[in-house]
Design a protein around this motif. Structure first.
Motif, mmCIF file in Angstrom:
data_model
loop_
_atom_site.group_PDB
_atom_site.id
_atom_site.type_symbol
_atom_site.label_atom_id
_atom_site.label_comp_id
_atom_site.label_asym_id
_atom_site.label_seq_id
_atom_site.Cartn_x
_atom_site.Cartn_y
_atom_site.Cartn_z
ATOM 1 N N PRO A 94 0.829 -1.205 0.000
ATOM 2 C CA PRO A 94 0.000 0.000 0.000
ATOM 3 C C PRO A 94 0.864 1.257 0.000
ATOM 4 O O PRO A 94 1.893 1.317 0.683
ATOM 5 C CB PRO A 94 -0.800 -0.112 1.309
ATOM 6 N N ALA A 95 0.463 2.250 -0.789
ATOM 7 C CA ALA A 95 1.232 3.497 -0.873
ATOM 8 C C ALA A 95 1.147 4.248 0.455
ATOM 9 O O ALA A 95 0.087 4.270 1.087
ATOM 10 C CB ALA A 95 0.692 4.367 -2.002
ATOM 11 N N PRO A 96 2.254 4.856 0.896
ATOM 12 C CA PRO A 96 2.197 5.633 2.137
ATOM 13 C C PRO A 96 1.297 6.857 1.971
ATOM 14 O O PRO A 96 1.111 7.363 0.863
ATOM 15 C CB PRO A 96 3.654 6.045 2.368
ATOM 16 N N GLU A 97 0.746 7.303 3.073
ATOM 17 C CA GLU A 97 -0.088 8.507 3.036
ATOM 18 C C GLU A 97 0.771 9.712 2.665
ATOM 19 O O GLU A 97 1.862 9.889 3.211
ATOM 20 C CB GLU A 97 -0.746 8.745 4.398
ATOM 21 N N PRO A 98 0.308 10.537 1.729
ATOM 22 C CA PRO A 98 1.107 11.705 1.335
ATOM 23 C C PRO A 98 1.178 12.744 2.448
ATOM 24 O O PRO A 98 0.264 12.848 3.277
ATOM 25 C CB PRO A 98 0.343 12.255 0.118
ATOM 26 N N ASP A 99 2.258 13.503 2.463
ATOM 27 C CA ASP A 99 2.419 14.614 3.397
ATOM 28 C C ASP A 99 1.665 15.809 2.816
ATOM 29 O O ASP A 99 2.184 16.521 1.952
ATOM 30 C CB ASP A 99 3.905 14.929 3.564
ATOM 31 N N MET A 100 0.448 16.018 3.262
ATOM 32 C CA MET A 100 -0.411 17.034 2.654
ATOM 33 C C MET A 100 0.121 18.447 2.877
ATOM 34 O O MET A 100 -0.026 19.308 2.005
ATOM 35 C CB MET A 100 -1.841 16.919 3.197
ATOM 36 N N ASP A 101 0.750 18.691 4.016
ATOM 37 C CA ASP A 101 1.317 20.026 4.248
ATOM 38 C C ASP A 101 2.419 20.323 3.231
ATOM 39 O O ASP A 101 2.493 21.425 2.677
ATOM 40 C CB ASP A 101 1.877 20.130 5.670
ATOM 41 N N ALA A 102 3.265 19.332 2.985
ATOM 42 C CA ALA A 102 4.339 19.524 2.002
ATOM 43 C C ALA A 102 3.775 19.695 0.602
ATOM 44 O O ALA A 102 4.262 20.521 -0.183
ATOM 45 C CB ALA A 102 5.306 18.340 2.049
ATOM 46 N N LEU A 103 2.738 18.930 0.266
ATOM 47 C CA LEU A 103 2.122 19.051 -1.057
ATOM 48 C C LEU A 103 1.481 20.418 -1.249
ATOM 49 O O LEU A 103 1.595 21.024 -2.324
ATOM 50 C CB LEU A 103 1.075 17.954 -1.249
ATOM 51 N N MET A 104 0.817 20.919 -0.229
ATOM 52 C CA MET A 104 0.188 22.233 -0.325
ATOM 53 C C MET A 104 1.232 23.332 -0.470
ATOM 54 O O MET A 104 1.045 24.295 -1.216
ATOM 55 C CB MET A 104 -0.701 22.490 0.887
ATOM 56 N N ALA A 105 2.343 23.202 0.251
ATOM 57 C CA ALA A 105 3.419 24.191 0.133
ATOM 58 C C ALA A 105 4.025 24.159 -1.262
ATOM 59 O O ALA A 105 4.328 25.208 -1.859
ATOM 60 C CB ALA A 105 4.490 23.921 1.188
ATOM 61 N N LEU A 106 4.206 22.948 -1.819
ATOM 62 C CA LEU A 106 4.735 22.822 -3.174
ATOM 63 C C LEU A 106 3.774 23.440 -4.184
ATOM 64 O O LEU A 106 4.192 24.163 -5.098
ATOM 65 C CB LEU A 106 4.973 21.345 -3.503
ATOM 66 N N ALA A 107 2.473 23.170 -4.036
ATOM 67 C CA ALA A 107 1.484 23.733 -4.959
ATOM 68 C C ALA A 107 1.494 25.253 -4.917
ATOM 69 O O ALA A 107 1.381 25.917 -5.957
ATOM 70 C CB ALA A 107 0.092 23.194 -4.616
ATOM 71 N N ASP A 108 1.650 25.822 -3.715
ATOM 72 C CA ASP A 108 1.692 27.280 -3.617
ATOM 73 C C ASP A 108 2.927 27.842 -4.309
ATOM 74 O O ASP A 108 2.851 28.868 -4.999
ATOM 75 C CB ASP A 108 1.672 27.706 -2.144
ATOM 76 N N ARG A 109 4.071 27.168 -4.171
ATOM 77 C CA ARG A 109 5.277 27.627 -4.870
ATOM 78 C C ARG A 109 5.107 27.523 -6.386
ATOM 79 O O ARG A 109 5.607 28.359 -7.134
ATOM 80 C CB ARG A 109 6.499 26.805 -4.430
ATOM 81 N N ALA A 110 4.391 26.500 -6.838
ATOM 82 C CA ALA A 110 4.191 26.300 -8.268
ATOM 83 C C ALA A 110 3.214 27.303 -8.860
ATOM 84 O O ALA A 110 3.262 27.587 -10.062
ATOM 85 C CB ALA A 110 3.705 24.875 -8.531
ATOM 86 N N ILE A 111 2.345 27.853 -8.039
ATOM 87 C CA ILE A 111 1.335 28.797 -8.536
ATOM 88 C C ILE A 111 1.756 30.241 -8.305
ATOM 89 O O ILE A 111 1.566 31.104 -9.171
ATOM 90 C CB ILE A 111 -0.030 28.522 -7.861
ATOM 91 N N ASN A 112 2.349 30.506 -7.146
ATOM 92 C CA ASN A 112 2.645 31.891 -6.762
ATOM 93 C C ASN A 112 4.106 32.161 -6.437
ATOM 94 O O ASN A 112 4.451 33.301 -6.097
ATOM 95 C CB ASN A 112 1.812 32.268 -5.526
ATOM 96 N N GLY A 113 4.966 31.150 -6.570
ATOM 97 C CA GLY A 113 6.310 31.263 -6.040
ATOM 98 C C GLY A 113 7.317 31.973 -6.920
ATOM 99 O O GLY A 113 8.426 31.472 -7.105
ATOM 100 N N VAL A 114 6.961 33.118 -7.447
ATOM 101 C CA VAL A 114 7.906 33.908 -8.223
ATOM 102 C C VAL A 114 7.531 35.380 -8.073
ATOM 103 O O VAL A 114 6.354 35.737 -8.012
ATOM 104 C CB VAL A 114 7.895 33.488 -9.711
ATOM 105 N N GLU A 115 8.549 36.225 -7.981
ATOM 106 C CA GLU A 115 8.316 37.666 -7.838
ATOM 107 C C GLU A 115 8.197 38.303 -9.221
ATOM 108 O O GLU A 115 8.920 37.938 -10.154
ATOM 109 C CB GLU A 115 9.485 38.301 -7.087
ATOM 110 N N LEU A 116 7.276 39.259 -9.354
ATOM 111 C CA LEU A 116 7.133 40.036 -10.585
ATOM 112 C C LEU A 116 7.655 41.452 -10.331
ATOM 113 O O LEU A 116 6.943 42.296 -9.787
ATOM 114 C CB LEU A 116 5.660 40.111 -11.018
ATOM 115 N N PRO A 117 8.905 41.741 -10.685
ATOM 116 C CA PRO A 117 9.418 43.104 -10.476
ATOM 117 C C PRO A 117 8.619 44.116 -11.289
ATOM 118 O O PRO A 117 8.029 43.790 -12.326
ATOM 119 C CB PRO A 117 10.860 43.008 -10.987
ATOM 120 N N ASP A 118 8.639 45.359 -10.833
ATOM 121 C CA ASP A 118 7.949 46.420 -11.575
ATOM 122 C C ASP A 118 8.749 46.902 -12.778
ATOM 123 O O ASP A 118 8.191 47.521 -13.683
ATOM 124 C CB ASP A 118 7.657 47.615 -10.645
#
Length: 400
Positions: A364-388
């Motif tokens: 059986p697959a181990p339970e995923p670390d949901m906190d780590a997955l959510m942090a990764l998803a946030d970096r993938a969606i918002n994890g870059v700065e847009l300079p002016d």
């Protein structure tokens, strides 16, 4: 205005998006595309998180939203069509499984081309045949016979980039097959589909079939995926691709036979490996790579369009900030972009792994670390700065 001359290869999404920002920063831009015209249709692509801010800064929010698929949500079903899970487009602030801004690739390409065609030179039905660079510029010979000189050349010509092979080395050095093949094409909407995507996943075989709405309510988009340890079908041999799909989808059930019945008469068939491009650097002298040609995250990341639109803003801004010095501009772009790319590539790999069919003796697959997955998803969606880029020329977005 700088008068810098930039050649961009590829007129899908990454190329025209980059042309928008290069032109606004003062460059004279030419886009060359080997297809005779813009390619319509294609899969649905999403704009999440920071990508929506880039679209706003482009002045294209109204145009992009007007071309949305307007998908209300997604349903996962069993072989008999019974609903197992429901996802809505407004989940997670519009950044969930179905994004609030979802648009067919061809429709977004058209929006970007319409936006740039008055300020950018487009050359369709041609391609770069060879190039030679020196300290001051790049001499380009086109397959059609024309020869021209540019200050910079940037390849935005996709996963199978001809420019990448020409300058950086063979395809096999950089393309990482993720063990999955994806196909999609439009079909008549004979299924009563109304704004809801429906997906069937066959857990034992790792195969899936999906039916999604598009703006034209008389038609729908069929999509299939299946595991494949290798991939050796020519990406331009459509007949061989259709045979492969028919063979691998045989016996899947659900609506699959009805969807496959339209395989020979669809106008927009596509099949390719699910793959990523991994490179140590995205430039060589005055030649750079961009979008899928440089850092494909695969369709399974859901962020290929985000990487292209965000990257276009950053690449043009960094080149202009560096006074169009290629070494400094390309290096600064990579510094800002690479972590964002890597987060999205990790999302793509994890998505493919989640579809793996377990063997009969698998633990059986181990339970995923949901906190780590959510942090990764946030970096993938918002994890870059847009300079002016306050000190950089900007001709301004068109009024909406």
């Amino acid at each position: 205005m700088s008068g810098i001359r930039v050649l961009v290869a590829g007129a899908s999404i990454a190329g025209p998006a980059l042309a928008h920002w290069l032109s606004r920063r003062g460059a004279e831009v030419t886009v060359v595309e080997r297809a005779p015209e813009l390619r319509p249709g294609g899969q649905a692509v999403d704009a999440r998180g920071v990508t929506r801010e880039v679209i706003r800064r482009m002045g294209l929010d109204v145009a992009v939203r007007a071309a949305r698929t307007e998908t209300a949500g997604a349903l996962t079903v069993d072989a008999d069509g019974n609903v197992l899970q429901t996802f809505r487009a407004d989940d997670d602030g519009g950044d969930g499984f179905i994004a609030e801004i979802e648009i067919l690739r061809g429709d977004l390409s058209r929006v970007l081309h319409d936006d740039t065609r008055d300020d950018v030179e487009y050359v369709f039905g041609d391609r770069i045949a060879e190039l030679t660079q020196d300290a001051d510029g790049v001499d380009v010979a086109f397959a059609g016979g024309d020869r021209r000189r540019f200050d910079l050349v940037i390849g935005a010509d996709g996963l199978h980039s001809g420019l990448r092979a020409m300058v950086f080395g063979p395809h096999e050095r950089f393309v990482r097959h993720l063990g999955l093949v994806l196909a999609f094409y439009s079909v008549p909407n004979e299924f009563g589909l109304d704004r809801w995507l429906i997906q069937y996943q066959h857990q034992e075989s790792g195969r899936s079939a999906l039916l999604r709405p598009i703006q034209d309510a008389t038609r729908a988009m069929a999509m299939f995926s299946f595991p494949s340890a290798d991939f050796d079908v020519d990406h331009r041999d459509v007949a061989a691709q259709k045979r492969l799909l028919s063979e691998r989808m045989a016996g899947l059930g659900w609506l699959t036979p009805r969807l496959l019945a339209h395989l020979d008469d669809t106008p927009d068939f596509y099949l390719d490996q699910v793959a990523q491009v991994v490179m140590d650097r995205w430039s060589s002298g005055r030649v750079g790579l961009f979008g899928d040609a440089a850092f494909s995250s695969s369709p399974m990341s859901g962020q290929g369009t985000g990487l292209a639109l965000v990257g276009a803003y950053l690449l043009a801004g960094e080149l202009a900030s560096a006074g169009w010095d290629p070494e400094a501009g390309f290096a600064a772009f990579e510094g800002r972009m690479r972590a964002f790319v890597e987060a999205n590539q990790e999302i793509g790999r994890l998505h493919v792994q989640s579809l793996d069919a377990p063997g009969p003796d698998a633990e059986p697959a181990p339970e995923p670390d949901m906190d780590a997955l959510m942090a990764l998803a946030d970096r993938a969606i918002n994890g870059v700065e847009l300079p002016d880029y306050a000190g950089v020329p900007d001709s301004g977005a068109r009024a909406e």
